[in-house]
Design a protein around this motif. Structure first.
Motif, PDB file in Angstrom:
ATOM      1  N   PRO A   1       0.505 -19.726   4.671  1.00  0.00           N
ATOM      2  CA  PRO A   1      -0.691 -20.207   3.959  1.00  0.00           C
ATOM      3  C   PRO A   1      -1.856 -20.320   4.941  1.00  0.00           C
ATOM      4  CG  PRO A   1       0.740 -22.053   4.478  1.00  0.00           C
ATOM      5  CD  PRO A   1       1.445 -20.814   4.968  1.00  0.00           C
ATOM      6  N   TYR A   2      -3.040 -20.431   4.423  1.00  0.00           N
ATOM      7  CA  TYR A   2      -4.271 -20.552   5.239  1.00  0.00           C
ATOM      8  C   TYR A   2      -4.338 -19.458   6.311  1.00  0.00           C
ATOM      9  CZ  TYR A   2      -4.753 -25.145   3.064  1.00  0.00           C
ATOM     10  OH  TYR A   2      -4.891 -26.175   2.151  1.00  0.00           O
ATOM     11  N   TRP A   3      -3.865 -18.274   5.921  1.00  0.00           N
ATOM     12  CA  TRP A   3      -3.835 -17.158   6.876  1.00  0.00           C
ATOM     13  C   TRP A   3      -5.237 -16.750   7.315  1.00  0.00           C
ATOM     14  CZ3 TRP A   3      -6.474 -12.894   5.180  1.00  0.00           C
ATOM     15  CH2 TRP A   3      -6.706 -12.801   3.807  1.00  0.00           C
ATOM     16  N   GLN A   4      -6.239 -16.958   6.426  1.00  0.00           N
ATOM     17  CA  GLN A   4      -7.620 -16.597   6.779  1.00  0.00           C
ATOM     18  C   GLN A   4      -8.105 -17.392   7.991  1.00  0.00           C
ATOM     19  OE1 GLN A   4      -6.533 -17.861   3.835  1.00  0.00           O
ATOM     20  NE2 GLN A   4      -7.523 -16.873   2.081  1.00  0.00           N
ATOM     21  N   ASN A   5      -7.774 -18.685   8.018  1.00  0.00           N
ATOM     22  CA  ASN A   5      -8.197 -19.546   9.121  1.00  0.00           C
ATOM     23  C   ASN A   5      -7.494 -19.173  10.418  1.00  0.00           C
ATOM     24  OD1 ASN A   5      -8.440 -20.970   6.452  1.00  0.00           O
ATOM     25  ND2 ASN A   5      -9.555 -22.432   7.706  1.00  0.00           N
ATOM     26  N   THR A   6      -6.201 -18.899  10.315  1.00  0.00           N
ATOM     27  CA  THR A   6      -5.439 -18.491  11.505  1.00  0.00           C
ATOM     28  C   THR A   6      -6.013 -17.206  12.087  1.00  0.00           C
ATOM     29  OG1 THR A   6      -3.424 -19.502  10.616  1.00  0.00           O
ATOM     30  CG2 THR A   6      -3.141 -17.875  12.363  1.00  0.00           C
ATOM     31  N   PHE A   7      -6.257 -16.228  11.235  1.00  0.00           N
ATOM     32  CA  PHE A   7      -6.780 -14.940  11.686  1.00  0.00           C
ATOM     33  C   PHE A   7      -8.177 -15.109  12.294  1.00  0.00           C
ATOM     34  CE2 PHE A   7      -8.503 -10.589  11.034  1.00  0.00           C
ATOM     35  CZ  PHE A   7      -7.496  -9.878  11.687  1.00  0.00           C
ATOM     36  N   ALA A   8      -8.984 -15.978  11.703  1.00  0.00           N
ATOM     37  CA  ALA A   8     -10.344 -16.206  12.210  1.00  0.00           C
ATOM     38  C   ALA A   8     -10.325 -16.818  13.597  1.00  0.00           C
ATOM     39  CB  ALA A   8     -11.119 -17.100  11.247  1.00  0.00           C
TER      40      ALA A   8
ATOM     41  N   ILE B   1      -8.030 -16.678  15.866  1.00  0.00           N
ATOM     42  CA  ILE B   1      -7.442 -15.809  16.890  1.00  0.00           C
ATOM     43  C   ILE B   1      -8.324 -14.598  17.172  1.00  0.00           C
ATOM     44  CG2 ILE B   1      -5.460 -14.350  17.469  1.00  0.00           C
ATOM     45  CD1 ILE B   1      -4.863 -17.339  17.553  1.00  0.00           C
ATOM     46  N   THR B   2      -8.926 -14.034  16.137  1.00  0.00           N
ATOM     47  CA  THR B   2      -9.672 -12.783  16.305  1.00  0.00           C
ATOM     48  C   THR B   2     -11.188 -12.948  16.225  1.00  0.00           C
ATOM     49  OG1 THR B   2      -9.678 -12.228  13.942  1.00  0.00           O
ATOM     50  CG2 THR B   2      -7.741 -11.554  15.225  1.00  0.00           C
ATOM     51  N   GLY B   3     -11.650 -14.075  15.691  1.00  0.00           N
ATOM     52  CA  GLY B   3     -13.089 -14.265  15.495  1.00  0.00           C
ATOM     53  C   GLY B   3     -13.607 -13.657  14.209  1.00  0.00           C
ATOM     54  N   ASP B   4     -12.721 -13.061  13.409  1.00  0.00           N
ATOM     55  CA  ASP B   4     -13.115 -12.418  12.153  1.00  0.00           C
ATOM     56  C   ASP B   4     -13.034 -13.435  11.013  1.00  0.00           C
ATOM     57  OD1 ASP B   4     -13.524 -10.862   9.925  1.00  0.00           O
ATOM     58  OD2 ASP B   4     -12.023  -9.344  10.424  1.00  0.00           O
ATOM     59  N   VAL B   5     -14.205 -13.913  10.560  1.00  0.00           N
ATOM     60  CA  VAL B   5     -14.258 -14.936   9.506  1.00  0.00           C
ATOM     61  C   VAL B   5     -14.507 -14.325   8.129  1.00  0.00           C
ATOM     62  CG1 VAL B   5     -15.048 -16.727  11.095  1.00  0.00           C
ATOM     63  CG2 VAL B   5     -16.731 -15.342   9.873  1.00  0.00           C
ATOM     64  N   SER B   6     -14.489 -13.001   8.042  1.00  0.00           N
ATOM     65  CA  SER B   6     -14.875 -12.333   6.796  1.00  0.00           C
ATOM     66  C   SER B   6     -13.894 -12.572   5.650  1.00  0.00           C
ATOM     67  CB  SER B   6     -15.029 -10.827   7.026  1.00  0.00           C
ATOM     68  OG  SER B   6     -13.816 -10.266   7.466  1.00  0.00           O
ATOM     69  N   TYR B   7     -12.668 -13.015   5.960  1.00  0.00           N
ATOM     70  CA  TYR B   7     -11.691 -13.263   4.906  1.00  0.00           C
ATOM     71  C   TYR B   7     -11.784 -14.685   4.346  1.00  0.00           C
ATOM     72  CZ  TYR B   7      -9.596  -8.901   6.482  1.00  0.00           C
ATOM     73  OH  TYR B   7      -9.382  -7.594   6.819  1.00  0.00           O
ATOM     74  N   ILE B   8     -12.560 -15.519   4.991  1.00  0.00           N
ATOM     75  CA  ILE B   8     -12.710 -16.899   4.535  1.00  0.00           C
ATOM     76  C   ILE B   8     -13.783 -16.960   3.457  1.00  0.00           C
ATOM     77  CG2 ILE B   8     -13.344 -19.248   5.240  1.00  0.00           C
ATOM     78  CD1 ILE B   8     -12.242 -18.626   7.979  1.00  0.00           C
ATOM     79  N   SER B   9     -13.564 -17.795   2.471  1.00  0.00           N
ATOM     80  CA  SER B   9     -14.506 -17.944   1.357  1.00  0.00           C
ATOM     81  C   SER B   9     -15.900 -18.296   1.872  1.00  0.00           C
ATOM     82  CB  SER B   9     -14.006 -19.041   0.421  1.00  0.00           C
ATOM     83  OG  SER B   9     -15.045 -19.531  -0.371  1.00  0.00           O
ATOM     84  N   PRO B  10     -16.950 -17.624   1.337  1.00  0.00           N
ATOM     85  CA  PRO B  10     -18.326 -17.952   1.736  1.00  0.00           C
ATOM     86  C   PRO B  10     -18.672 -19.420   1.514  1.00  0.00           C
ATOM     87  CG  PRO B  10     -18.297 -15.909   0.491  1.00  0.00           C
ATOM     88  CD  PRO B  10     -16.913 -16.488   0.406  1.00  0.00           C
ATOM     89  N   GLU B  11     -18.085 -20.029   0.474  1.00  0.00           N
ATOM     90  CA  GLU B  11     -18.335 -21.447   0.205  1.00  0.00           C
ATOM     91  C   GLU B  11     -17.836 -22.319   1.353  1.00  0.00           C
ATOM     92  OE1 GLU B  11     -16.579 -22.445  -3.510  1.00  0.00           O
ATOM     93  OE2 GLU B  11     -18.351 -21.895  -4.653  1.00  0.00           O
ATOM     94  N   ILE B  12     -16.638 -22.004   1.852  1.00  0.00           N
ATOM     95  CA  ILE B  12     -16.068 -22.772   2.965  1.00  0.00           C
ATOM     96  C   ILE B  12     -16.904 -22.575   4.217  1.00  0.00           C
ATOM     97  CG2 ILE B  12     -14.061 -22.970   4.500  1.00  0.00           C
ATOM     98  CD1 ILE B  12     -12.306 -22.259   2.087  1.00  0.00           C
ATOM     99  N   LEU B  13     -17.333 -21.346   4.467  1.00  0.00           N
ATOM    100  CA  LEU B  13     -18.160 -21.074   5.642  1.00  0.00           C
ATOM    101  C   LEU B  13     -19.488 -21.820   5.566  1.00  0.00           C
ATOM    102  CD1 LEU B  13     -17.625 -17.229   6.179  1.00  0.00           C
ATOM    103  CD2 LEU B  13     -16.613 -19.100   7.456  1.00  0.00           C
TER     104      LEU B  13
END
Length: 627
Positions: free
Chosen positions: A184-191, A193-205
């Motif tokens: 779960p919350y794979w978007q946050n983990t990936f962000a 580690i890699t700096g790629d926040v594009s998978y996270i919801s724009p609302e959360i960002l």
């Protein structure tokens, strides 16, 4: 070394901000005279100004020619290298394409779902035949973008390469799939580690940015420190020789740099740490010398890095913390933490004010809580999760752990500060002179305050109020905002009363009735983000007295929900006859939650704002299918 770096910076500023460059040159000459710097060293220092000015002038000319190519040649047709593909809102493709030696962001709207899935699995750096058109819209991006109208997937060929970047890109794709499948919350983990926040919801960002903690989610210098600390702790526990420990830390950090596509803020921290580890202390007198060396090296090797906001934040914050270190050493631990947080906010103030027209006062308080939470819990957990899924699949204990800490983060910690989200402090548009004043003011705060915390806070607050007053002088004016198909008008008075008439919005077809919450994940709210909110911020408008909605078509009311959540609104005026029951109940609910008074135009007939009157005319027809 710091004098050389300042002279180098001054040469750059002569191109982009002459008032600030002249001020910095005067300050530098004053320091050289007072410190009685040797004449040969003085000449060498002043030569850096000429060298950097020449270097960046050439860079500007080269970039200008490249951008001219994009402006003149607006059509794209041919085979290009495609990478960093993301499916956005289950609707379109966002990615990068290599055109004329520039990485350009592209968008593509596939006609079939099968095409969307095929593109999602396309290997990075595939060469594909595409047709499209280049766009130059500075309100959305400084660099040009391209929209493809044809993407021939059958033509795509992946060329194998022994380049480390290719292997890392493939591994990131593999890891992303594993994270999606097993955690779960794979978007946050990936962000993280890699700096790629594009998978996270724009609302959360948006929330993270408003709370001033976005830098913790994306890759930052704090991540570098945590990685180095973890390695040092475990290797030291196993009595690994010092040389081996240092080698493994440097190797891991540079691998991390590759993994994050050399994110400027992380790269700065990695290079600084590497120099500290490798260089004997006799080669530098303080850490400011190391920072200066890294600054010059990065600017020479990659001139475009100077324009990266993360790079500017990272260097300014680190610089001011280092020059304040004598004061920090005299403070107790808790006072030191508060002082560092305050210095970070003050030193980043110029950048926040210049680019975002905002004073991030909430960040001072939120970072006291979130920096330890991310550094000690979420980021180490992300590292472990990322390593674990390389070899193993679902682990119920790990999933429970992730859910617990992110639930605590989202449902309690974020909500603690979200109540203050609408209490934003906007600042007007800054010209070069104002920026110069602000830099001088921040230097005074950092260097010339005796009772550091108390007097610095007082000077900061007084200066913030003063610069806000100077840049947000009210005037009576009526502005038609650029919202595309629909309408949106802003009316302001000399007494700081503001009215927004319609919000604009995107409609799939003419006459679409808006529905609150419908397809929320598909609405990018680009009209609010790139047109309405920037205008309000540049004029220092943090609240609206009225929003008047003429009728509930999507292209007139579509951005209302976003604006309600991002700016304080006192009253909303609508014609209730135009609304069906479902839409009206939704509107009343969102108004009640945000303490907004909902008024019916038929009941009030007109409103008076200072010497101005706005009268409402009822032009609706009950028999009409339209509104």
């Amino acid at each position: 070394m710091i004098y050389i770096a300042l002279a180098f910076l001054d040469g750059i500023l002569l191109i982009y901000n002459k008032p600030l460059a002249i001020t910095l040159a005067g300050l530098l000459i004053l320091i050289i005279i007072r410190r009685k710097v040797h004449i040969l060293l003085t000449i060498f220092i002043l030569c850096q100004l000429i060298i950097s000015n020449y270097w960046f002038s050439n860079y500007e000319n080269t970039q200008s020619k490249k951008m001219d190519w994009f402006k003149n040649d607006r059509k794209v047709s041919g085979t290009y290298s495609i990478f960093d593909i993301h499916v956005k809102n289950k609707k379109f493709i966002l990615g990068k394409v290599q055109i004329n030696d520039e990485e350009i962001t592209f968008t593509y709207f596939p006609k079939k779902l099968s095409e969307l899935k095929a593109l999602e699995n396309l290997p990075n750096y595939s060469n594909c035949f595409v047709l499209g058109k280049i766009k130059n819209d500075v309100t959305i991006s400084i660099k040009p973008t391209v929209t493809f109208n044809k993407f021939d997937i059958s033509s795509c060929k992946f060329e194998t390469s022994n380049d480390i970047s290719t292997y890392i890109a493939l591994h990131k794709q593999y890891s992303l799939k594993r994270l999606r499948d097993f955690t779960p919350y794979w978007q946050n983990t990936f962000a993280m580690i890699t700096g790629d926040v594009s998978y996270i919801s724009p609302e959360i960002l948006d929330v993270e940015k408003e709370l001033g903690i976005y830098h913790l989610l994306a890759v930052s210098s704090s991540h570098v420190v945590v990685i180095a600390a973890i390695f040092y702790f475990f290797l030291n526990r196993f009595n690994v020789p010092k040389f081996t420990t240092q080698f493994l830390i440097i190797f891991t950090l540079f691998l991390f740099a590759y993994y994050t596509n050399f994110a400027p803020s992380a790269l700065r921290a990695i290079l600084c740490m590497t120099f500290v580890i490798l260089l004997p202390k006799k080669f530098y007198t303080s850490l400011i010398d190391i920072l200066s060396i890294v600054f010059i090296l990065l600017c020479i090797s990659s001139p475009n890095i100077i324009f990266d906001i993360g790079f500017q934040f990272s260097f300014l914050i680190t610089f001011f913390i280092l020059i304040s270190s004598p004061i920090l050493k005299s403070l107790k631990s808790i006072q030191s933490v508060l002082a560092i947080t305050f210095i970070s906010q003050v030193s980043s103030f110029v950048i926040s004010a210049y680019y975002f027209n905002q004073i991030q006062w909430i960040g001072f308080f939120s970072n006291l809580l979130f920096i330890p939470y991310y550094s000690l819990i979420l980021f180490p957990l992300a590292i472990f999760t990322y390593l674990y899924i390389q070899l193993f699949t679902t682990n119920h204990f790990l999933i429970s752990l992730i859910n617990f800490f992110y639930s605590l983060h989202d449902q309690y910690l974020i909500k603690m500060f979200k109540y203050f989200e609408q209490l934003r402090w906007f600042i007007g548009e800054l010209n070069h002179v104002y920026v110069t004043y602000m830099v001088i003011w921040i230097i005074i705060i950092a260097l010339f305050t005796n009772n550091f915390i108390k007097s610095s806070i007082i000077i900061f607050i007084i200066g913030s109020i003063l610069i806000t007053k100077l840049t947000t002088q009210p005037q009576t004016r009526f502005t038609a905002l650029n919202v595309g198909q629909g309408d949106s008008f802003l009316f302001e008075t000399n007494n700081k009363h503001r009215i927004l008439i319609d919000t604009g919005g995107k409609a799939d077809k003419e006459g679409d009735i808006f529905e609150f919450g419908k397809d929320k994940e598909k609405n990018s709210n680009s009209i609010s983000k790139y047109h309405i909110m920037p205008t309000l911020k540049k004029r220092g408008i943090s609240n609206l007295d009225y929003i008047i909605i003429t009728h509930p078509h999507a292209d007139h009311i579509g951005e209302l929900e976003y604006l309600i959540n991002h700016i304080k609104i006192k009253n909303i005026i609508v014609n209730l006859q135009s609304y069906n029951n479902k839409l009206l109940y939704s509107l009343k609910d969102i108004c009640d939650k945000n303490h907004i008074k909902l008024l019916n135009s038929s009941d009030i007939n007109q409103i008076t704002i200072d010497d101005n009157k706005i009268q409402f005319l009822d032009t609706s027809f009950n028999e009409s299918k339209d509104i």
